[in-house]
Design a protein around this motif. Sequence first.
Motif, PDB file in Angstrom:
ATOM      1  N   TRP A 153       0.804  -1.233   0.000  1.00 53.28           N
ATOM      2  CA  TRP A 153       0.000   0.000   0.000  1.00 53.28           C
ATOM      3  C   TRP A 153       0.832   1.275   0.000  1.00 53.28           C
ATOM      4  CZ3 TRP A 153       0.847  -2.986   4.327  1.00 53.28           C
ATOM      5  CH2 TRP A 153       1.429  -2.352   5.419  1.00 53.28           C
ATOM      6  N   LEU A 154       2.121   1.200   0.342  1.00 53.23           N
ATOM      7  CA  LEU A 154       2.915   2.422   0.381  1.00 53.23           C
ATOM      8  C   LEU A 154       3.298   2.925  -1.012  1.00 53.23           C
ATOM      9  CD1 LEU A 154       5.030   1.759   3.578  1.00 53.23           C
ATOM     10  CD2 LEU A 154       3.239   3.459   3.252  1.00 53.23           C
ATOM     11  N   ASP A 155       3.016   2.151  -2.042  1.00 53.50           N
ATOM     12  CA  ASP A 155       3.061   2.638  -3.417  1.00 53.50           C
ATOM     13  C   ASP A 155       1.641   3.092  -3.769  1.00 53.50           C
ATOM     14  OD1 ASP A 155       2.936   2.969  -6.163  1.00 53.50           O
ATOM     15  OD2 ASP A 155       3.968   1.101  -6.646  1.00 53.50           O
ATOM     16  N   PRO A 156       1.421   4.375  -4.017  1.00 55.52           N
ATOM     17  CA  PRO A 156       0.050   4.856  -4.288  1.00 55.52           C
ATOM     18  C   PRO A 156      -0.608   4.190  -5.490  1.00 55.52           C
ATOM     19  CG  PRO A 156       1.533   6.708  -3.901  1.00 55.52           C
ATOM     20  CD  PRO A 156       2.386   5.481  -4.014  1.00 55.52           C
TER      21      PRO A 156
ATOM     22  N   TYR B 288      -6.086  -1.263  -4.364  1.00 53.09           N
ATOM     23  CA  TYR B 288      -6.806  -1.537  -3.116  1.00 53.09           C
ATOM     24  C   TYR B 288      -8.203  -0.903  -3.155  1.00 53.09           C
ATOM     25  CZ  TYR B 288      -2.678  -3.083  -0.358  1.00 53.09           C
ATOM     26  OH  TYR B 288      -1.598  -3.766   0.151  1.00 53.09           O
ATOM     27  N   VAL B 289      -8.263   0.340  -3.609  1.00 56.85           N
ATOM     28  CA  VAL B 289      -9.540   1.054  -3.651  1.00 56.85           C
ATOM     29  C   VAL B 289     -10.532   0.326  -4.556  1.00 56.85           C
ATOM     30  CG1 VAL B 289     -10.665   3.188  -4.423  1.00 56.85           C
ATOM     31  CG2 VAL B 289      -8.571   3.295  -3.047  1.00 56.85           C
ATOM     32  N   ALA B 290     -10.053  -0.134  -5.703  1.00 59.95           N
ATOM     33  CA  ALA B 290     -10.935  -0.867  -6.613  1.00 59.95           C
ATOM     34  C   ALA B 290     -11.428  -2.163  -5.972  1.00 59.95           C
ATOM     35  CB  ALA B 290     -10.207  -1.161  -7.922  1.00 59.95           C
ATOM     36  N   ALA B 291     -10.545  -2.855  -5.256  1.00 58.36           N
ATOM     37  CA  ALA B 291     -10.936  -4.105  -4.594  1.00 58.36           C
ATOM     38  C   ALA B 291     -11.975  -3.838  -3.507  1.00 58.36           C
ATOM     39  CB  ALA B 291      -9.709  -4.790  -4.007  1.00 58.36           C
ATOM     40  N   MET B 292     -11.775  -2.765  -2.742  1.00 57.92           N
ATOM     41  CA  MET B 292     -12.738  -2.420  -1.694  1.00 57.92           C
ATOM     42  C   MET B 292     -14.076  -2.006  -2.284  1.00 57.92           C
ATOM     43  SD  MET B 292     -10.478  -0.563   1.291  1.00 57.92           S
ATOM     44  CE  MET B 292      -9.335   0.366   0.289  1.00 57.92           C
TER      45      MET B 292
ATOM     46  N   ASN C 261     -17.485   7.374  -4.940  1.00 59.91           N
ATOM     47  CA  ASN C 261     -16.452   7.641  -3.933  1.00 59.91           C
ATOM     48  C   ASN C 261     -15.115   7.040  -4.346  1.00 59.91           C
ATOM     49  OD1 ASN C 261     -18.294   9.001  -2.370  1.00 59.91           O
ATOM     50  ND2 ASN C 261     -18.635   7.328  -0.933  1.00 59.91           N
ATOM     51  N   ALA C 262     -15.149   5.831  -4.917  1.00 60.19           N
ATOM     52  CA  ALA C 262     -13.916   5.193  -5.360  1.00 60.19           C
ATOM     53  C   ALA C 262     -13.265   5.979  -6.491  1.00 60.19           C
ATOM     54  CB  ALA C 262     -14.196   3.755  -5.798  1.00 60.19           C
ATOM     55  N   ALA C 263     -14.066   6.493  -7.412  1.00 63.45           N
ATOM     56  CA  ALA C 263     -13.518   7.280  -8.521  1.00 63.45           C
ATOM     57  C   ALA C 263     -12.855   8.554  -8.015  1.00 63.45           C
ATOM     58  CB  ALA C 263     -14.626   7.617  -9.519  1.00 63.45           C
ATOM     59  N   ALA C 264     -13.484   9.200  -7.034  1.00 56.04           N
ATOM     60  CA  ALA C 264     -12.905  10.424  -6.476  1.00 56.04           C
ATOM     61  C   ALA C 264     -11.589  10.132  -5.765  1.00 56.04           C
ATOM     62  CB  ALA C 264     -13.901  11.070  -5.513  1.00 56.04           C
ATOM     63  N   LEU C 265     -11.551   9.028  -5.018  1.00 58.84           N
ATOM     64  CA  LEU C 265     -10.322   8.683  -4.300  1.00 58.84           C
ATOM     65  C   LEU C 265      -9.237   8.249  -5.280  1.00 58.84           C
ATOM     66  CD1 LEU C 265      -8.710   8.304  -1.757  1.00 58.84           C
ATOM     67  CD2 LEU C 265      -9.875   6.117  -1.378  1.00 58.84           C
ATOM     68  N   ASP C 266      -9.606   7.522  -6.314  1.00 60.11           N
ATOM     69  CA  ASP C 266      -8.623   7.113  -7.317  1.00 60.11           C
ATOM     70  C   ASP C 266      -7.943   8.326  -7.946  1.00 60.11           C
ATOM     71  OD1 ASP C 266      -7.556   4.846  -9.134  1.00 60.11           O
ATOM     72  OD2 ASP C 266      -8.306   6.348 -10.549  1.00 60.11           O
TER      73      ASP C 266
END
Length: 232
Positions: free
Chosen positions: A66-69, A75-79, A97-102
């Motif tokens: 996870w320390l590589d963005p 991770y975000v897509a999996a969640m 929300n996932a799209a915004a965080l991505d």
Amino acid sequence: PVGASPETYQPAPADIVHVHDAALLIENGAGLEAWLAPTLRAAGGHARIVDCSAGLTVVDANPHLWLDPQNARHYVAAMRDGMIAADPGGAATYRANAAALDARLAGLSAWIAGRIATVPPANRNMIVFHNAWLYYNRRFGLRTLGEIEEVPGSEPSAAHIAQLVDAARALHVKAIFAEPEYNPKLVDTVAESARISRVAVLYDDSVGTSPQTRDYVSMLRTDTNTIVDALR
């Protein structure tokens, strides 16, 4: 909890209850949470499990993906997908929300690359408390020269410390990096022996409590500024 290591955490009885009652459980995977499988067996229940590391390349059995963005975007897509499977009625919200965080994570990755580029290549050597920075360093062109703690929760040998000191002196390492969860004594010992004047603190296995470290994006921005200031 904030400040605890996910590698050596010991679940409390309340954790068993939470897992039993959960519809969804998200784990890092890649061997990070060795204590989790027994917790799941003890808890029972029917939680859907999302392994965020699934599908990523794990290097040298190192779980700190996870320390590589760019990995964090995975991770975000999996969640997102796990949440939609567990709660289809919320799919539109989870996707938005996932799209915004991505987008934030893509911007974070570009920002980090720009900051690291200001460090002279000859200075891009790090000695860290434990080898959490493998994927970050591979992404952004830094080198983990060595780690103090070879095995989480175990004291390093005198021979290992001596090797670190020799390497640090040979390459004129500018700084050594500690972590807030661990006793700084070992870090100070290595720094003194290697004549390294700068000891800096990085957050990796846990976010912090300050506004500068209380979420993933803030934490990595703070860590990156710390690394750049220490090595440049």
